[in-house]
Motif scaffolding. Structure first.
Motif, short mmCIF file in Angstrom:
data_model
loop_
_atom_site.label_atom_id
_atom_site.label_comp_id
_atom_site.label_asym_id
_atom_site.label_seq_id
_atom_site.Cartn_x
_atom_site.Cartn_y
_atom_site.Cartn_z
N GLN A 171 31.66 51.33 39.93
CA GLN A 171 31.34 51.21 38.50
C GLN A 171 30.52 49.97 38.17
N HIS A 172 30.45 49.03 39.10
CA HIS A 172 29.82 47.74 38.81
C HIS A 172 28.43 47.62 39.41
N THR A 173 27.60 46.85 38.73
CA THR A 173 26.28 46.53 39.25
C THR A 173 26.42 45.43 40.30
N GLU A 174 25.37 45.24 41.04
CA GLU A 174 25.37 44.16 42.02
C GLU A 174 25.56 42.80 41.35
N GLU A 175 24.91 42.60 40.22
CA GLU A 175 25.07 41.33 39.50
C GLU A 175 26.51 41.13 39.05
N GLU A 176 27.13 42.17 38.53
CA GLU A 176 28.52 42.06 38.08
C GLU A 176 29.45 41.73 39.25
N LEU A 177 29.12 42.23 40.41
CA LEU A 177 29.95 41.99 41.58
C LEU A 177 29.72 40.62 42.21
N PHE A 178 28.47 40.16 42.24
CA PHE A 178 28.17 38.98 43.05
C PHE A 178 27.72 37.73 42.30
N LYS A 179 27.55 37.82 41.01
CA LYS A 179 27.21 36.61 40.25
C LYS A 179 28.49 35.81 40.02
N LYS A 180 28.50 34.58 40.52
CA LYS A 180 29.67 33.72 40.34
C LYS A 180 29.88 33.45 38.85
N LYS A 181 31.16 33.40 38.48
CA LYS A 181 31.58 33.12 37.10
C LYS A 181 31.13 34.19 36.10
N HIS A 182 30.72 35.36 36.58
CA HIS A 182 30.29 36.42 35.67
C HIS A 182 31.44 36.84 34.76
N TYR A 183 32.64 36.90 35.34
CA TYR A 183 33.84 37.23 34.57
C TYR A 183 34.72 35.99 34.52
N PRO A 184 35.14 35.57 33.35
CA PRO A 184 35.96 34.36 33.24
C PRO A 184 37.21 34.38 34.13
#
Length: 168
Positions: A121-134
């Motif tokens: 369900q997730h994009t590459e950015e959502e999975l691998f960008k640090k601090k993307h999710y608090p």
């Protein structure tokens, strides 16, 4: 394969390591599936190892559910810290000590599929960008998935093979 850095690598390595583990276990004779590991190992047999993986899948699913709803999940689990993971792992081992191997394998398959669905369900950015999710702190969501999947399956297979060699 090195640590995944893309969604494709995350999915492929998780699937490959999971299938390698299950194929190895499937090929063992029944008596070897039930053999106790040598003294000194927390997980006493293959069932314990697979149950450990399943339970960590469940914890990852809970972290995800809580984190994605805007709250900070109890990590690794309520009442435990990363420093007390050995105690948590003992509790996990106790929890599944009387569960049949087939039930554990079926549960592991289901929790594996649940994690794969979330990853998809997730994009590459959502999975691998640090601090993307608090809730993931200073790391990435993908790092959590790597720990709960491909890295953990690699550990499990190595442990089972090592114990099998020691018993031979």
């Amino acid at each position: 394969m090195p640590r995944p850095k893309t969604k494709k690598e995350l999915v492929e390595l998780g699937e490959a390591n999971y299938r390698s583990l299950l194929n190895f276990v499937r090929e063992l004779p029944r008596e070897e599936l039930e053999n106790e590991f040598p003294p000194g190992y927390l997980n006493r047999n293959i069932r314990d190892v697979l149950a450990h993986l399943h339970h960590w899948h469940l914890m990852m699913l809970e972290w995800y559910k809580v984190g994605m709803s805007g709250f900070k999940p109890d990590m690794p689990s309520k009442g435990y810290t990363w420093k007390t993971v050995p105690e948590l792992n003992r509790k996990i081992q106790d929890t599944y000590s009387n569960v049949d191997l087939k039930v554990v394998k079926d549960s592991l398959e289901e929790s594996f599929e649940n994690l794969q669905e979330i990853i998809a369900q997730h994009t590459e950015e959502e999975l691998f960008k640090k601090k993307h999710y608090p809730w993931t702190g200073s790391t990435s969501l993908g790092a959590y998935f790597i720990s709960a999947t491909s890295s953990h399956y690699d550990w499990a297979l190595k442990l089972i093979k090592k114990c099998k060699r020691q018993l031979a």
